[in-house]
Write a protein that holds these residues in place. Structure first.
Motif, PDB file in Angstrom:
ATOM      1  N   GLY A 207       0.832  -1.184   0.000  1.00 61.35           N
ATOM      2  CA  GLY A 207       0.000   0.000   0.000  1.00 61.35           C
ATOM      3  C   GLY A 207       0.873   1.242   0.000  1.00 61.35           C
ATOM      4  O   GLY A 207       2.105   1.157   0.036  1.00 61.35           O
ATOM      5  N   PHE A 208       0.229   2.419  -0.051  1.00 58.11           N
ATOM      6  CA  PHE A 208       0.956   3.684  -0.023  1.00 58.11           C
ATOM      7  C   PHE A 208       0.203   4.692   0.819  1.00 58.11           C
ATOM      8  O   PHE A 208      -1.036   4.717   0.821  1.00 58.11           O
ATOM      9  CB  PHE A 208       1.138   4.251  -1.441  1.00 58.11           C
ATOM     10  CG  PHE A 208       2.031   3.431  -2.324  1.00 58.11           C
ATOM     11  CD1 PHE A 208       3.403   3.472  -2.174  1.00 58.11           C
ATOM     12  CD2 PHE A 208       1.495   2.593  -3.295  1.00 58.11           C
ATOM     13  CE1 PHE A 208       4.233   2.708  -2.968  1.00 58.11           C
ATOM     14  CE2 PHE A 208       2.308   1.834  -4.106  1.00 58.11           C
ATOM     15  CZ  PHE A 208       3.689   1.886  -3.943  1.00 58.11           C
ATOM     16  N   ASP A 209       0.962   5.524   1.483  1.00 55.21           N
ATOM     17  CA  ASP A 209       0.401   6.646   2.231  1.00 55.21           C
ATOM     18  C   ASP A 209       1.185   7.880   1.796  1.00 55.21           C
ATOM     19  O   ASP A 209       2.373   8.007   2.115  1.00 55.21           O
ATOM     20  CB  ASP A 209       0.534   6.415   3.732  1.00 55.21           C
ATOM     21  CG  ASP A 209      -0.245   7.426   4.560  1.00 55.21           C
ATOM     22  OD1 ASP A 209      -0.801   8.372   3.969  1.00 55.21           O
ATOM     23  OD2 ASP A 209      -0.286   7.275   5.790  1.00 55.21           O
ATOM     24  N   VAL A 210       0.537   8.778   1.037  1.00 51.02           N
ATOM     25  CA  VAL A 210       1.233   9.938   0.495  1.00 51.02           C
ATOM     26  C   VAL A 210       0.538  11.220   0.923  1.00 51.02           C
ATOM     27  O   VAL A 210      -0.630  11.220   1.339  1.00 51.02           O
ATOM     28  CB  VAL A 210       1.326   9.877  -1.046  1.00 51.02           C
ATOM     29  CG1 VAL A 210       2.092   8.636  -1.484  1.00 51.02           C
ATOM     30  CG2 VAL A 210      -0.057   9.896  -1.686  1.00 51.02           C
ATOM     31  N   SER A 211       1.274  12.328   0.795  1.00 50.18           N
ATOM     32  CA  SER A 211       0.767  13.644   1.173  1.00 50.18           C
ATOM     33  C   SER A 211       0.587  14.503  -0.069  1.00 50.18           C
ATOM     34  O   SER A 211       1.527  14.658  -0.865  1.00 50.18           O
ATOM     35  CB  SER A 211       1.736  14.328   2.134  1.00 50.18           C
ATOM     36  OG  SER A 211       1.447  15.706   2.273  1.00 50.18           O
ATOM     37  N   TYR A 212      -0.601  15.061  -0.239  1.00 54.07           N
ATOM     38  CA  TYR A 212      -0.853  15.921  -1.396  1.00 54.07           C
ATOM     39  C   TYR A 212       0.045  17.144  -1.379  1.00 54.07           C
ATOM     40  O   TYR A 212       0.582  17.569  -2.414  1.00 54.07           O
ATOM     41  CB  TYR A 212      -2.325  16.332  -1.427  1.00 54.07           C
ATOM     42  CG  TYR A 212      -2.669  17.329  -2.512  1.00 54.07           C
ATOM     43  CD1 TYR A 212      -2.386  17.062  -3.846  1.00 54.07           C
ATOM     44  CD2 TYR A 212      -3.291  18.532  -2.203  1.00 54.07           C
ATOM     45  CE1 TYR A 212      -2.707  17.965  -4.840  1.00 54.07           C
ATOM     46  CE2 TYR A 212      -3.621  19.448  -3.187  1.00 54.07           C
ATOM     47  CZ  TYR A 212      -3.324  19.163  -4.503  1.00 54.07           C
ATOM     48  OH  TYR A 212      -3.638  20.062  -5.485  1.00 54.07           O
ATOM     49  N   ASP A 278      -3.287  11.784   2.353  1.00 58.17           N
ATOM     50  CA  ASP A 278      -3.724  12.551   3.527  1.00 58.17           C
ATOM     51  C   ASP A 278      -4.775  11.784   4.323  1.00 58.17           C
ATOM     52  O   ASP A 278      -5.814  12.333   4.713  1.00 58.17           O
ATOM     53  CB  ASP A 278      -4.259  13.921   3.105  1.00 58.17           C
ATOM     54  CG  ASP A 278      -3.191  14.767   2.426  1.00 58.17           C
ATOM     55  OD1 ASP A 278      -2.009  14.604   2.769  1.00 58.17           O
ATOM     56  OD2 ASP A 278      -3.538  15.579   1.547  1.00 58.17           O
ATOM     57  N   ASP A 279      -4.508  10.496   4.505  1.00 58.24           N
ATOM     58  CA  ASP A 279      -5.352   9.610   5.319  1.00 58.24           C
ATOM     59  C   ASP A 279      -6.729   9.342   4.723  1.00 58.24           C
ATOM     60  O   ASP A 279      -7.610   8.811   5.400  1.00 58.24           O
ATOM     61  CB  ASP A 279      -5.512  10.157   6.745  1.00 58.24           C
ATOM     62  CG  ASP A 279      -4.195  10.198   7.497  1.00 58.24           C
ATOM     63  OD1 ASP A 279      -3.378   9.284   7.293  1.00 58.24           O
ATOM     64  OD2 ASP A 279      -3.977  11.153   8.269  1.00 58.24           O
ATOM     65  N   GLU A 280      -6.929   9.689   3.443  1.00 56.91           N
ATOM     66  CA  GLU A 280      -8.171   9.380   2.746  1.00 56.91           C
ATOM     67  C   GLU A 280      -7.867   8.471   1.565  1.00 56.91           C
ATOM     68  O   GLU A 280      -6.815   8.602   0.929  1.00 56.91           O
ATOM     69  CB  GLU A 280      -8.855  10.660   2.245  1.00 56.91           C
ATOM     70  CG  GLU A 280      -9.317  11.605   3.336  1.00 56.91           C
ATOM     71  CD  GLU A 280     -10.479  11.036   4.137  1.00 56.91           C
ATOM     72  OE1 GLU A 280     -11.226  10.206   3.589  1.00 56.91           O
ATOM     73  OE2 GLU A 280     -10.609  11.417   5.317  1.00 56.91           O
TER      74      GLU A 280
END
Length: 289
Positions: A207-212, A278-280
């Motif tokens: 998975g990935f968790d990225v910041s806009y 952003d956690d969405e």
């Protein structure tokens, strides 16, 4: 059947399908097809078309961490015009020179609409695939996103000179070679950043968790975006920017950045599952032919 379903069908029948290039005895090879109605907006010059078409295939070579060696193009059109063909060939040659490759010709064919099919070749010792990302790795990208989306708006507005300039992207061959020594997974962003993350996640089972806010959006997007949602759409989902999206062991990020000849930005991290910004949840939308 849409393009993604068709590509999945190909993967069921061809074991080697699934990465930006095929790898055969130390060589990488890729092929692409672009059409006037789907890929070249009104106002696109033949020079830009040649640059962009060959550049798209060179970008695939870059995504494997390979040296680009040569490219060919098939030029199909309802009519053959001397000036248009000459401009097209200059675009093909110039983008190859930019990438350290040689343009070696191709073919001409009559066709009901302007259509280009390109092939690029490269050499690689240790190719980088889409399937090696591990939880804890950092997610990094080259350059900026949204140039092509901004260009399309400028084509529509009649500012064709600026639009053509934005459409002539730099294939990240040199950056791909530099990052290839560190990357655990890599691909180009031809279908957009969001879709690239989904494709990498599928290939690497992660998975990935990225910041806009961390995503480097091109300044041209801010000139044409209608609002914040439109800016997000152009920068994250539109696609056709041909930047590299890669995963790097977190301990090597700064070293890899220093080795790359272009700006490399860390935008997030590899996780066990799920693709979030952003956690969405980040929707799997991008460029589709």
């Amino acid at each position: 059947m849409d393009e993604r379903a068709a590509l999945s069908l190909v993967g069921e029948h061809v074991d080697a399908a699934g990465d930006d290039c095929a790898v055969v005895d130390g060589l990488v090879v890729t092929t692409d097809m672009l059409h006037e109605t789907t890929d070249f907006p009104d106002g696109t010059t033949r020079y830009t078309a040649g640059w962009r078409a060959v550049g798209a295939s060179l970008s695939d070579v870059a995504a494997m961490g390979a040296d680009a060696t040569a490219a060919l193009a098939i030029y199909g059109a309802p009519e053959f015009r001397d000036g248009e063909i000459a401009d097209f060939l200059r675009g093909c040659t110039d983008v190859c020179e930019e990438s350290g490759a040689e343009y070696v010709g191709g073919d001409l064919d009559g066709h009901e609409e302007f259509t280009v099919s390109t092939t690029a070749l490269g050499e690689v010792g240790s190719p980088v695939y889409r399937s090696g990302a591990e939880p804890g790795d950092s997610v990094c990208v080259t350059g900026t996103f949204g140039r092509s989306g901004a260009a399309l708006r400028l084509f529509e507005a009649g500012d064709t000179e600026r639009a053509n300039d934005l459409f002539r992207f730099e294939p990240r061959v040199a950056a791909g070679r530099a990052l290839g020594g560190y990357a655990t997974a890599m691909m180009d962003s031809s279908d957009g950043l969001a879709r690239s993350l989904h494709q990498l996640a599928e290939a690497s089972d992660c998975g990935f968790d990225v910041s806009y806010d961390a995503v480097p959006i091109d300044s041209a997007v801010d000139e044409v975006a209608r609002d914040a949602d439109d800016r997000l759409e152009l920068g994250v989902h539109f696609g056709e920017d041909f930047e590299l999206v890669c995963t790097l062991p977190s301990a090597t990020v700064e070293e890899a950045k220093a080795a790359a000849p272009v700006e490399v930005t860390e935008i997030g991290a590899v996780t066990e599952s799920g693709i979030r910004m952003d956690d969405e949840p980040l929707s799997d939308r991008g460029y589709t032919h």
